[in-house]
Design a protein around this motif. Sequence first.
Motif, PDB file in Angstrom:
ATOM      1  N   GLU A  14       0.700  -1.712  -0.023  1.00  0.00           N
ATOM      2  CA  GLU A  14      -0.067   0.315   0.060  1.00  0.00           C
ATOM      3  C   GLU A  14       0.635   1.278  -0.359  1.00  0.00           C
ATOM      4  N   ASP A  15       2.507   1.155   0.357  1.00  0.00           N
ATOM      5  CA  ASP A  15       2.775   1.980   1.255  1.00  0.00           C
ATOM      6  C   ASP A  15       3.338   2.445  -0.853  1.00  0.00           C
ATOM      7  N   GLU A  16       3.726   1.940  -1.359  1.00  0.00           N
ATOM      8  CA  GLU A  16       4.284   2.295  -2.855  1.00  0.00           C
ATOM      9  C   GLU A  16       3.471   2.795  -3.720  1.00  0.00           C
ATOM     10  N   ILE A  17       1.600   2.676  -3.461  1.00  0.00           N
ATOM     11  CA  ILE A  17       0.620   3.400  -4.038  1.00  0.00           C
ATOM     12  C   ILE A  17       0.772   4.271  -4.333  1.00  0.00           C
ATOM     13  N   THR A  18       0.652   5.589  -5.059  1.00  0.00           N
ATOM     14  CA  THR A  18       0.415   7.154  -4.813  1.00  0.00           C
ATOM     15  C   THR A  18      -1.059   7.129  -5.921  1.00  0.00           C
ATOM     16  N   GLU A  19      -1.437   9.199  -6.706  1.00  0.00           N
ATOM     17  CA  GLU A  19      -1.762   8.307  -7.275  1.00  0.00           C
ATOM     18  C   GLU A  19      -1.794   8.843  -8.981  1.00  0.00           C
ATOM     19  N   ASP A  20       0.015   8.680  -8.977  1.00  0.00           N
ATOM     20  CA  ASP A  20      -0.089   8.797 -10.299  1.00  0.00           C
ATOM     21  C   ASP A  20       0.993   7.504 -10.334  1.00  0.00           C
ATOM     22  N   THR A  21       1.038   6.749  -9.435  1.00  0.00           N
ATOM     23  CA  THR A  21       1.243   4.732  -9.732  1.00  0.00           C
ATOM     24  C   THR A  21       0.098   4.658 -11.578  1.00  0.00           C
ATOM     25  N   HIS A  22       1.292   4.107 -12.640  1.00  0.00           N
ATOM     26  CA  HIS A  22       0.674   3.690 -13.574  1.00  0.00           C
ATOM     27  C   HIS A  22       0.155   2.028 -13.364  1.00  0.00           C
ATOM     28  N   PHE A  23      -1.678   1.954 -13.657  1.00  0.00           N
ATOM     29  CA  PHE A  23      -1.915   1.049 -13.625  1.00  0.00           C
ATOM     30  C   PHE A  23      -0.585  -0.375 -14.828  1.00  0.00           C
ATOM     31  N   ILE A  24       0.124   0.501 -15.882  1.00  0.00           N
ATOM     32  CA  ILE A  24       0.548  -0.656 -17.028  1.00  0.00           C
ATOM     33  C   ILE A  24       1.652  -0.922 -16.708  1.00  0.00           C
ATOM     34  N   SER A  25       2.148   1.213 -16.411  1.00  0.00           N
ATOM     35  CA  SER A  25       3.643   0.078 -15.988  1.00  0.00           C
ATOM     36  C   SER A  25       4.859   0.525 -15.309  1.00  0.00           C
ATOM     37  N   ASP A  26       4.180   1.056 -14.122  1.00  0.00           N
ATOM     38  CA  ASP A  26       4.037   0.687 -12.707  1.00  0.00           C
ATOM     39  C   ASP A  26       3.689  -1.169 -11.679  1.00  0.00           C
ATOM     40  N   LEU A  27       2.053  -1.289 -11.737  1.00  0.00           N
ATOM     41  CA  LEU A  27       2.091  -1.991 -11.517  1.00  0.00           C
ATOM     42  C   LEU A  27       2.012  -3.791 -12.142  1.00  0.00           C
ATOM     43  N   HIS A  28       2.034  -3.319 -13.983  1.00  0.00           N
ATOM     44  CA  HIS A  28       2.326  -4.507 -14.197  1.00  0.00           C
ATOM     45  C   HIS A  28       0.630  -5.033 -14.157  1.00  0.00           C
ATOM     46  N   LEU A  29      -0.286  -4.239 -14.547  1.00  0.00           N
ATOM     47  CA  LEU A  29      -1.062  -4.758 -14.787  1.00  0.00           C
ATOM     48  C   LEU A  29      -1.851  -4.840 -16.610  1.00  0.00           C
ATOM     49  N   THR A  30      -2.325  -6.012 -16.483  1.00  0.00           N
ATOM     50  CA  THR A  30      -2.758  -5.678 -18.133  1.00  0.00           C
ATOM     51  C   THR A  30      -4.177  -5.192 -18.400  1.00  0.00           C
ATOM     52  N   SER A  31      -4.244  -6.048 -19.586  1.00  0.00           N
ATOM     53  CA  SER A  31      -5.429  -4.368 -20.208  1.00  0.00           C
ATOM     54  C   SER A  31      -7.194  -4.533 -19.527  1.00  0.00           C
ATOM     55  N   TYR A  32      -6.938  -6.316 -19.709  1.00  0.00           N
ATOM     56  CA  TYR A  32      -7.572  -7.219 -18.911  1.00  0.00           C
ATOM     57  C   TYR A  32      -7.800  -7.181 -17.312  1.00  0.00           C
ATOM     58  N   ASP A  33      -7.278  -7.155 -16.619  1.00  0.00           N
ATOM     59  CA  ASP A  33      -7.168  -6.943 -15.407  1.00  0.00           C
ATOM     60  C   ASP A  33      -7.620  -5.337 -14.987  1.00  0.00           C
ATOM     61  N   ILE A  34      -6.815  -4.646 -15.911  1.00  0.00           N
ATOM     62  CA  ILE A  34      -7.627  -2.901 -15.427  1.00  0.00           C
ATOM     63  C   ILE A  34      -9.207  -3.288 -15.610  1.00  0.00           C
ATOM     64  N   VAL A  35      -9.793  -3.879 -16.551  1.00  0.00           N
ATOM     65  CA  VAL A  35     -11.078  -4.150 -17.074  1.00  0.00           C
ATOM     66  C   VAL A  35     -11.857  -5.028 -16.007  1.00  0.00           C
ATOM     67  N   SER A  36     -10.810  -5.742 -15.274  1.00  0.00           N
ATOM     68  CA  SER A  36     -11.722  -6.344 -14.192  1.00  0.00           C
ATOM     69  C   SER A  36     -11.922  -6.263 -13.096  1.00  0.00           C
ATOM     70  N   ILE A  37     -11.123  -4.662 -12.383  1.00  0.00           N
ATOM     71  CA  ILE A  37     -10.366  -4.146 -11.859  1.00  0.00           C
ATOM     72  C   ILE A  37     -11.823  -3.032 -11.278  1.00  0.00           C
ATOM     73  N   VAL A  38     -11.836  -2.457 -12.437  1.00  0.00           N
ATOM     74  CA  VAL A  38     -13.411  -1.551 -12.522  1.00  0.00           C
ATOM     75  C   VAL A  38     -14.683  -2.653 -12.502  1.00  0.00           C
ATOM     76  N   GLY A  39     -14.768  -4.414 -13.045  1.00  0.00           N
ATOM     77  CA  GLY A  39     -15.630  -4.586 -12.832  1.00  0.00           C
ATOM     78  C   GLY A  39     -16.245  -4.850 -11.352  1.00  0.00           C
ATOM     79  N   LYS A  40     -14.733  -5.418 -10.659  1.00  0.00           N
ATOM     80  CA  LYS A  40     -14.469  -5.637  -9.124  1.00  0.00           C
ATOM     81  C   LYS A  40     -15.658  -4.238  -8.648  1.00  0.00           C
ATOM     82  N   LEU A  41     -14.710  -2.573  -8.339  1.00  0.00           N
ATOM     83  CA  LEU A  41     -15.386  -1.626  -7.993  1.00  0.00           C
ATOM     84  C   LEU A  41     -17.327  -1.204  -8.118  1.00  0.00           C
TER      85      LEU A  41
END
Lengths: 568, 75
Positions: free
Chosen positions: B17-44
């Motif tokens: 949690e401490d490593e995440i800021t508002e500037d954290t980029h989903f793809i280049s920083d967290l290495h999430l895929t486009s599918y992960d992002i869509v799935s996260i949105v689905g959960k939200l």
Amino acid sequence: MKKRYYKREKLRDIKALVRRAGTLYPDKIAYREIGPQNQIAEYSFSRLEQDVNAFGTKLLDMGMKGYHIAILGENSYAWVVSFLSVVNGVGVAVPLDKELMDKDLVKLLHKSDTDVIICSDSFVQTVKNILPECPRIKACIVMNPVEEYPGFFVMEKLIREGRELLEQGRRDYVDCFIDREEMCEIVFTSGTMGVSKGVMLSHKNIMAVVYGALSLVDPGGVSFSVLPVSHTYECNCHILPGLYCGVTICFNDSLKRVVDNINLFKPNITLMVPLFLKAIHRSIWQHAEKNGLEGHLRFGIKLSNLLRKIGIDLRRIYFKPILDRFGGNLCQIICGGAPLNPDIAKGLEDVGLEVMNGYGITECAPLVAVNTPLWKKAGSVGQVIPVCRVKIDNPDIEGCGEILVKGDNVMLGYYKDPEGTKASFTEDGWFRTGDLGYLDKRNFLYITGRKKNLIVLSNGKNVQPEEIEDLILAKLPYVKEVVVFAPGSPEDDQEYIAAYVYVDEEYLNTRGITDYKGRLNEDIKILNRGLPSYKRIAKVLISETEFEKTTTRKIKRKPVIERGIENA
Amino acid sequence: MLKFIIRTIQEFVEVNEDEITEDTHFISDLHLTSYDIVSIVGKLESSLGIEIPDDEIRNLETIGDLKKYLEEKGM
């Protein structure tokens, strides 16, 4: 060892395929989909045949013979009816990628000489936006509208009117002759900005893939459709073979709910791209870790693999709790579109999900090779399908070179691009795939890389780096040089698009801009908004020096990318 | 809201949690895929009872973009 193929009927064209399905499996459910109120709608094979004939008849009645008809929408029964109706006696189908931006859709509609557009309700506004720029378009048809749209024909109404025409004895569509050598589809290769090419496919090309795929794979039961049906992979390797085998295909309604929908429909087979397999694999292990069962899972896999070696397969019993999280019936996943990490494939097979990795390219309609449960080799993309031959061009000492393909599945050419067509074939008629690889003694194909700079993402999408580079150079005047690349490979978990840039410091200094990186990030963010999500630049790197060049002043991409990867 | 977003993301990727800021980029920083992002949105979406259209997901590149979007939706 003698090859064993499944015995299949060689059907003349897609019309014969639809007719056969309607006759052999009249009352069986062909498609299931989730409706607007979350109700499940079901359509039988005979209903499909009737709707295709009715819609095709009505389109001919409206004077659309020979028209180029674009289809834009989510995977649905209506999409399938539209496609089949158009190719089976009306004109040329132009399936469009629903992720494209409006300006790119306009380009493709122009490029394909589209006369009519059929869209789903969610794309009505898009069509309204782009219509003023597409004067050639004479009519718009909406599938499953939730409200009335003036100026749009309603597909369901046209089907009803087509049915009436058939009852009155109209036979021009039903009895029309299909020229199987003629173009029936224009499908665009990788997207946008003038570089995508319109691949012309005929009934012969498409039916060759249906026959070739089904010679090696024997689907049955219930399957799950999650990949865009506008791509040849989903359409020709899933929807159409499904018609041959009487498979019930269930449409996913949103990427947000893939696992929920797998649980809803409980399929036994699906087609995916590596992106999904990575997510499934990761979720299995995350779930095990979360519940303190990681050790149990490792032990179970070890034991199960030992038993499999002596012919005892207990995976569906041992790993039932895992398989139940994916509907309980899923056992086969056909994978293509991008390179698959063999460890992921093995990891899924260990728990009872057989992965059949394959290889294809749109220009080959698209299938070239696929692994099967009976014939597979880890790391390969399987055996070449029996409708085509593969040859390696100028092989190096290890037998590796450009993969060439010849056979009934190879396209007619690129639409209105004789030069591009000529360049993509050898003088003796072999299609140049641009992919590098080799064949082993048993005709298993292995892919080792790309001849060109194309970036192949694990979701199956292709990104031409030069396309993004040209855009950056055109929009950001202070960027002197740029190289776009993907720091990770589709086989690992760090896959994204990065831009490595060399800026004109003088240009920025004279304008009082000192925070080069901040300015670049801001501008790239704005530029990204005009790109489809898979082409967006996720990271910007600044080079302090000019990029290395060849004697002809071209950037040496390889060392620049290597340096970029180190800095990423 | 930030904590809620981070907890949802932690279901997809191991991240402190401490490593995440508002500037954290989903793809280049967290290495999430486009599918992960869509799935996260689905959960939200299911947790918050809202709907985020697919074309708006395209514009969510960082944690801050997502937080701002949800705040604008009155979350």
